[in-house]
Every structure is written in C-alpha cells, then in structure tokens.
Motif scaffolding. Structure first.
Motif, PDB file in Angstrom:
ATOM      1  N   ASN A   1       0.812  -1.216   0.000  1.00  0.00           N
ATOM      2  CA  ASN A   1       0.000   0.000   0.000  1.00  0.00           C
ATOM      3  C   ASN A   1       0.849   1.271   0.000  1.00  0.00           C
ATOM      4  OD1 ASN A   1      -2.239  -1.584  -0.058  1.00  0.00           O
ATOM      5  ND2 ASN A   1      -2.890  -1.178   2.035  1.00  0.00           N
ATOM      6  N   PHE A   2       2.047   1.201   0.576  1.00  0.00           N
ATOM      7  CA  PHE A   2       2.962   2.336   0.502  1.00  0.00           C
ATOM      8  C   PHE A   2       3.373   2.584  -0.953  1.00  0.00           C
ATOM      9  CE2 PHE A   2       7.247   4.127   0.416  1.00  0.00           C
ATOM     10  CZ  PHE A   2       7.071   5.269   1.188  1.00  0.00           C
ATOM     11  N   VAL A   3       3.672   1.515  -1.676  1.00  0.00           N
ATOM     12  CA  VAL A   3       4.033   1.654  -3.093  1.00  0.00           C
ATOM     13  C   VAL A   3       2.847   2.194  -3.888  1.00  0.00           C
ATOM     14  CG1 VAL A   3       4.717   0.387  -5.163  1.00  0.00           C
ATOM     15  CG2 VAL A   3       5.791  -0.152  -2.971  1.00  0.00           C
ATOM     16  N   VAL A   4       1.652   1.672  -3.619  1.00  0.00           N
ATOM     17  CA  VAL A   4       0.456   2.149  -4.318  1.00  0.00           C
ATOM     18  C   VAL A   4       0.224   3.627  -4.031  1.00  0.00           C
ATOM     19  CG1 VAL A   4      -2.066   1.954  -4.423  1.00  0.00           C
ATOM     20  CG2 VAL A   4      -0.657  -0.106  -4.450  1.00  0.00           C
ATOM     21  N   ALA A   5       0.425   4.042  -2.776  1.00  0.00           N
ATOM     22  CA  ALA A   5       0.264   5.453  -2.416  1.00  0.00           C
ATOM     23  C   ALA A   5       1.240   6.327  -3.198  1.00  0.00           C
ATOM     24  CB  ALA A   5       0.475   5.633  -0.915  1.00  0.00           C
ATOM     25  N   ALA A   6       2.478   5.846  -3.337  1.00  0.00           N
ATOM     26  CA  ALA A   6       3.477   6.604  -4.104  1.00  0.00           C
ATOM     27  C   ALA A   6       3.070   6.712  -5.571  1.00  0.00           C
ATOM     28  CB  ALA A   6       4.844   5.932  -3.976  1.00  0.00           C
ATOM     29  N   ILE A   7       2.535   5.602  -6.121  1.00  0.00           N
ATOM     30  CA  ILE A   7       2.090   5.617  -7.526  1.00  0.00           C
ATOM     31  C   ILE A   7       0.928   6.587  -7.707  1.00  0.00           C
ATOM     32  CG2 ILE A   7       1.034   4.229  -9.347  1.00  0.00           C
ATOM     33  CD1 ILE A   7       2.617   1.837  -8.287  1.00  0.00           C
ATOM     34  N   ILE A   8      -0.032   6.548  -6.777  1.00  0.00           N
ATOM     35  CA  ILE A   8      -1.187   7.443  -6.873  1.00  0.00           C
ATOM     36  C   ILE A   8      -0.752   8.905  -6.784  1.00  0.00           C
ATOM     37  CG2 ILE A   8      -3.291   8.184  -5.680  1.00  0.00           C
ATOM     38  CD1 ILE A   8      -3.714   5.258  -4.893  1.00  0.00           C
ATOM     39  N   ALA A   9       0.116   9.204  -5.836  1.00  0.00           N
ATOM     40  CA  ALA A   9       0.599  10.582  -5.684  1.00  0.00           C
ATOM     41  C   ALA A   9       1.327  11.046  -6.942  1.00  0.00           C
ATOM     42  CB  ALA A   9       1.524  10.671  -4.475  1.00  0.00           C
ATOM     43  N   ALA A  10       2.131  10.146  -7.532  1.00  0.00           N
ATOM     44  CA  ALA A  10       2.858  10.500  -8.757  1.00  0.00           C
ATOM     45  C   ALA A  10       1.896  10.745  -9.912  1.00  0.00           C
ATOM     46  CB  ALA A  10       3.849   9.397  -9.110  1.00  0.00           C
ATOM     47  N   LEU A  11       0.869   9.894 -10.040  1.00  0.00           N
ATOM     48  CA  LEU A  11      -0.112  10.065 -11.114  1.00  0.00           C
ATOM     49  C   LEU A  11      -0.873  11.378 -10.961  1.00  0.00           C
ATOM     50  CD1 LEU A  11      -1.570   6.420 -11.412  1.00  0.00           C
ATOM     51  CD2 LEU A  11      -0.076   7.605 -13.035  1.00  0.00           C
ATOM     52  N   ILE A  12      -1.244  11.679  -9.715  1.00  0.00           N
ATOM     53  CA  ILE A  12      -1.973  12.929  -9.466  1.00  0.00           C
ATOM     54  C   ILE A  12      -1.108  14.141  -9.827  1.00  0.00           C
ATOM     55  CG2 ILE A  12      -2.929  14.389  -7.645  1.00  0.00           C
ATOM     56  CD1 ILE A  12      -3.843  11.826  -6.241  1.00  0.00           C
ATOM     57  N   TYR A  13       0.137  14.092  -9.416  1.00  0.00           N
ATOM     58  CA  TYR A  13       1.042  15.220  -9.656  1.00  0.00           C
ATOM     59  C   TYR A  13       1.344  15.387 -11.144  1.00  0.00           C
ATOM     60  CZ  TYR A  13       5.229  18.118  -9.540  1.00  0.00           C
ATOM     61  OH  TYR A  13       6.148  19.118  -9.763  1.00  0.00           O
TER      62      TYR A  13
ATOM     63  N   LEU B   1      -9.906  14.503  -5.215  1.00  0.00           N
ATOM     64  CA  LEU B   1      -8.463  14.451  -5.010  1.00  0.00           C
ATOM     65  C   LEU B   1      -7.968  15.729  -4.319  1.00  0.00           C
ATOM     66  CD1 LEU B   1      -7.432  12.956  -8.449  1.00  0.00           C
ATOM     67  CD2 LEU B   1      -7.692  11.764  -6.285  1.00  0.00           C
ATOM     68  N   LYS B   2      -8.579  16.853  -4.645  1.00  0.00           N
ATOM     69  CA  LYS B   2      -8.147  18.117  -4.070  1.00  0.00           C
ATOM     70  C   LYS B   2      -8.323  18.129  -2.558  1.00  0.00           C
ATOM     71  CE  LYS B   2      -8.870  23.091  -4.504  1.00  0.00           C
ATOM     72  NZ  LYS B   2      -9.653  24.158  -5.157  1.00  0.00           N
ATOM     73  N   ARG B   3      -9.418  17.561  -2.071  1.00  0.00           N
ATOM     74  CA  ARG B   3      -9.689  17.551  -0.646  1.00  0.00           C
ATOM     75  C   ARG B   3      -9.032  16.361   0.070  1.00  0.00           C
ATOM     76  NH1 ARG B   3     -13.872  21.052   0.738  1.00  0.00           N
ATOM     77  NH2 ARG B   3     -13.837  22.743  -0.790  1.00  0.00           N
ATOM     78  N   GLY B   4      -8.276  15.573  -0.649  1.00  0.00           N
ATOM     79  CA  GLY B   4      -7.538  14.488  -0.008  1.00  0.00           C
ATOM     80  C   GLY B   4      -8.421  13.344   0.421  1.00  0.00           C
ATOM     81  N   ILE B   5      -8.933  12.609  -0.545  1.00  0.00           N
ATOM     82  CA  ILE B   5      -9.811  11.489  -0.237  1.00  0.00           C
ATOM     83  C   ILE B   5      -9.098  10.151  -0.442  1.00  0.00           C
ATOM     84  CG2 ILE B   5     -11.985  10.346  -0.775  1.00  0.00           C
ATOM     85  CD1 ILE B   5     -12.320  13.043   0.528  1.00  0.00           C
ATOM     86  N   LEU B   6      -8.398  10.031  -1.571  1.00  0.00           N
ATOM     87  CA  LEU B   6      -7.825   8.729  -1.936  1.00  0.00           C
ATOM     88  C   LEU B   6      -6.787   8.244  -0.922  1.00  0.00           C
ATOM     89  CD1 LEU B   6      -7.403   8.864  -5.826  1.00  0.00           C
ATOM     90  CD2 LEU B   6      -9.218   7.807  -4.487  1.00  0.00           C
TER      91      LEU B   6
END
Length: 469
Positions: free
Chosen positions: A92-104, A115-120
C-alpha cells in the motif's frame, strides 16, 4: 448398504477452506475499500458515495493488484521473512506513491474535488488497517481449523511415508492416521506426534469417524468390503485420493515417482497435447503478446545491452543449445550474464552464488531481463511464452536416467517462464530438476488460458520480489 450422510456434514475440508479463505479475503478487501472511501468522503465533504468515478476504479485496481502481487491472500505464508500484514504495508505504501505520482504528473489534483480535498490517500490508510486486521484474523482462524483436520492414509509403504513426510513438512493441515497391513515397519511414522497408526483390517471402525480426506496409498488391491467402505465414505462427502491426485490438489504438482502408466493413460487432463484447437489458440496468443512485448520492451533491452558492454568484455548475446518440443534441439538466445569463456572447464549447473556471473548479469537474472531475447524464439515458433523451461541436452542425458517420466516435459513447447519457475525456489541439481518436473507435469496436465494468466501474474510477482533465476 446404509450411507451415513451426517459424517459428510462434519467434514472440515482444509483444501476447500484454503480456497474459500482467499475468495473471502478478496471480497473483504473490496468491501473494505468501499467503506474506507465512503467514510473519508463523508468526513471530508459530508457527501455519500453516489456512482463511481473512473479514477476510483483505477484506485481500487491498483490496491487489489498490489495485494495480489505481495501474495497477501495466503495470510499464513512468509516471504523474505515478512508476514502478510508487513507485506500489506509495503504494497500500500508503493500504491500510495504511484497514486501521488499520477496525481502530480497528470494535474488532476486541481481539477478533481475528491483528489483536491484528499480522499484517496486517507482512505488507503484506513483500508490498510482493515486489510491487516483481516489477515491476522484469517491466519488465526485457518490455523485453528487446521488443528482439527484429520487425514486417513491407507498403506504405509515407501511412497506413502514419503508423502507423509512432505505433508508434515509443508502443510499445517492437521493429523495423519496411517492404516497398515501389519507387515509394514511403522517406527519411522510414530516418531511424529501428528501421526497415528492403525490396522487396515479395522477400516470399518475408522470409516465411521469424520475425515478431511482419505488417501489410498496401499500397493495391494483392497478387498470388496474395503472398497464398499470407501464408497460409503465418498458418498458421505469425504474426498478419496490416490497419491498423485492428493499431491496435485494440495501442492499443485505431480511427482513423477508416484505416477504409473495406467494413471497417465486413463487420467483426465493433458488436453494441450491432444487438442489442436488449444495449441493453435496458444500459438496465436504467443504471437500477439510477443510482438507487443518486443516493441514495449525494446528500450529496456537496449539499456541491458549497453550495461553488459560496459560491465565486462564479450558479446552482448549468448546462444546455447537447448532441448525443445519432442526432444528436438534448438538454439536459445539470452543476454550474456556470465564472464566470457565461463564454461571453459565444461558444462556446469548454474549456482545461486555462481562466481561466473557478472555484476550486471546478477541483476539481469534476478529481474529475468536476461531471458528477454527469447521473445525471438517465441516468434520463430521454437518456444512459447509459458511452458516448461528448456534444459541443456548434456543435462537431459543424466536427468532422463535419474527421473521417471522425464521426457514428458517435452510433449509441449518450452517456455520463457513456467509453473515450475513461479512455484519452486532457486535450485540446480538432480533433486531440484525432479521437483521442477513435478510442477511441469502439473502444468501439462491442467493447461488452460486461465493457468497461463496465473503464471504470468506470478511471474510479475517473482520479478518484483527479486526471485528470478
């Protein structure tokens, strides 16, 4: 004959329990993701979950794929000393990093309110607690259920004892009760506290008890009365296995020492060797995927070639004669992972810490990048993407003498990856070849596109966990 149906209701089949547990964990993860997302959505925005945004599908897919690749659906296993909860944290740490990278990188953050309000990411953190708790509870429950499991083994010959030893070493599926003819030496069996011994002539009394399964391993034929007792057990819900069948069911392999000609002749499966439709469909899939992989992985292969050139003198590619379909030799291509003239002292088994392997070569083997040139062998029709690994003819000569039914592995095309490669750890000896053949025979007997897909996913897991060889 009176059939005791009540006995079947008391059966706690550990095999079904294991499979059902995986499905329940998957369903629990989906429910946990929905609840976690809904809770975070309500706490942050005061809204309920109405419909599904495509981004949520991507989020769920990434999380579930990560959990699968980390092998968290078998909560009682350890990988590199890590239990399922620890693997969930890493995944889940790796998935979180992938999600953050995709969002950015995609700029969605400023556009999407969720995403703006920090849900995922908060929902992923909440789900992590859910997933870890479910694995801890599942592992404890499976262990308590296994302690009440009992298996009845008819016979105590050499093969039955070998099966019993493997069962006790590799499984937590409860106790074994061997019924012998009275002429067999049982001293080796009674040394383990999870083993009991009885007499085969008392099968009537033993058959009245509840069993997780019965394994027929006696070398002599059973009497008509004993066959009727087995039939009564079978009709009451207890599974009856031969030695090859129980190994196939428990460990997804077929040890060749347990096979017999009549079992191979009359047993089910082996459709890949007989069904031309399956062969043509497999070939079509190989061609399409090989072309896609060759195009997609070309940059990676160019980098690997450059690294090999810079690391040690010698050619980039390495060609070697291997045994293919129906025992016909062909030339297989790999990226060179050993020093030049590594076999000047003759053909040798590759060792896990082989000094002949270069620095770059070690990484190429761990990630299996060294096997990528074999995509060309697949395009030429000499190999398949998935199948038994081709062996060297020099080793075939010895292995054929040592291992029963060894040549069965060549009734199908060899593959770049296979069931043995994703199920068996690194090894290079006759004993390892015997174990790998057991998995290859399982693959040949049970071939399906679904099994090929499972091998492909497990291969990704092997590469990510650094278990290539």
């Amino acid at each position: 004959m009176v059939i005791t149906l009540a006995a079947g209701k008391k059966i706690n089949d550990s095999l079904q329990t294991r499979n059902i547990l995986c499905v329940l964990l998957l369903l629990g993860d989906i429910l946990g993701l929905l609840l976690s997302f809904s809770i975070c959505l309500w706490l942050r925005l005061g809204q309920n979950l109405n419909g599904f945004d495509p981004l949520i599908y991507v989020f769920f897919f990434l999380v579930l794929t990560g959990l699968y690749l980390a092998d968290t659906y078998h909560p009682d296993t350890q990988i590199a000393g890590l239990r399922a909860p620890a693997r969930i944290l890493i995944s889940n740490f790796v998935v979180a990093a992938i999600i953050a990278a995709l969002i950015y990188c995609s700029g969605i953050w400023a556009k999407d309110l969720l995403l703006k309000r920090g849900i995922l990411l908060p929902s992923l953190g909440l789900f992590t607690i859910w997933a870890m708790a479910s694995r801890i509870g599942a592992a404890q429950w499976a262990k308590s259920q296994a302690q009440h499991s009992r298996w009845l083994i008819l016979g105590a010959g050499q093969k039955a004892i070998l099966f019993g030893k493997t069962f006790l070493e590799r499984s937590s599926l409860g106790r074994l009760i061997f019924l012998t003819t009275g002429e067999q030496n049982t001293n080796e069996l009674t040394e383990n506290h999870r083993v009991s011994v009885g007499n085969l002539h008392e099968l009537t009394e033993w058959s009245q008890q509840a069993w997780s399964g019965v394994v027929v391993a006696t070398p002599t034929e059973l009497s008509d009365v004993q066959m009727q007792q087995l039939m009564q057990l079978r009709l009451s819900g207890v599974s009856i296995y031969g030695l090859p069948d129980i190994c196939e069911t428990l460990w997804y392999k077929l040890p060749s020492s347990l096979l017999q000609d009549n079992w191979l002749a009359f047993g089910a499966g082996f459709n890949l060797t007989a069904d031309s439709i399956s062969q043509k469909l497999k070939r079509l899939v190989d061609m399409i995927l090989s072309c896609c992989l060759f195009v997609f992985l070309s940059p990676l292969m160019l980098l690997a070639a450059l690294a090999i050139k810079l690391d040690s003198p010698g050619p980039v590619f390495y060609a070697q004669i291997r045994t293919g379909l129906e025992g016909k030799p062909f030339k297989v291509y790999k990226f060179r992972s050993m020093y030049q003239d590594a076999e000047k002292r003759g053909v040798q088994w590759a060792d896990k810490q082989d000094p002949r392997i270069t620095r770059v070569g070690r990484w190429l083997r761990i990630t299996r990048i060294d096997e990528l040139p074999q995509i060309l062998n697949v395009l030429w029709g000499e190999m398949s993407l998935i199948g038994p690994r081709p062996e060297r003819p020099e080793f075939d000569v010895k292995l054929r003498q040592e291992i029963p039914y060894y040549d069965l592995r060549y009734v199908v095309k060899p593959g770049i990856t296979g069931w043995a490669q994703v199920m068996y750890p690194y090894g290079a000896s006759v004993e390892d070849a015997y174990e790998k053949l057991a998995y290859d025979l399982y693959y040949i007997k049970n071939y399906s596109l679904a099994l090929d897909l499972a091998i492909a996913l497990k291969t990704i897991r092997v590469v990510l966990l650094g278990k290539g060889r």
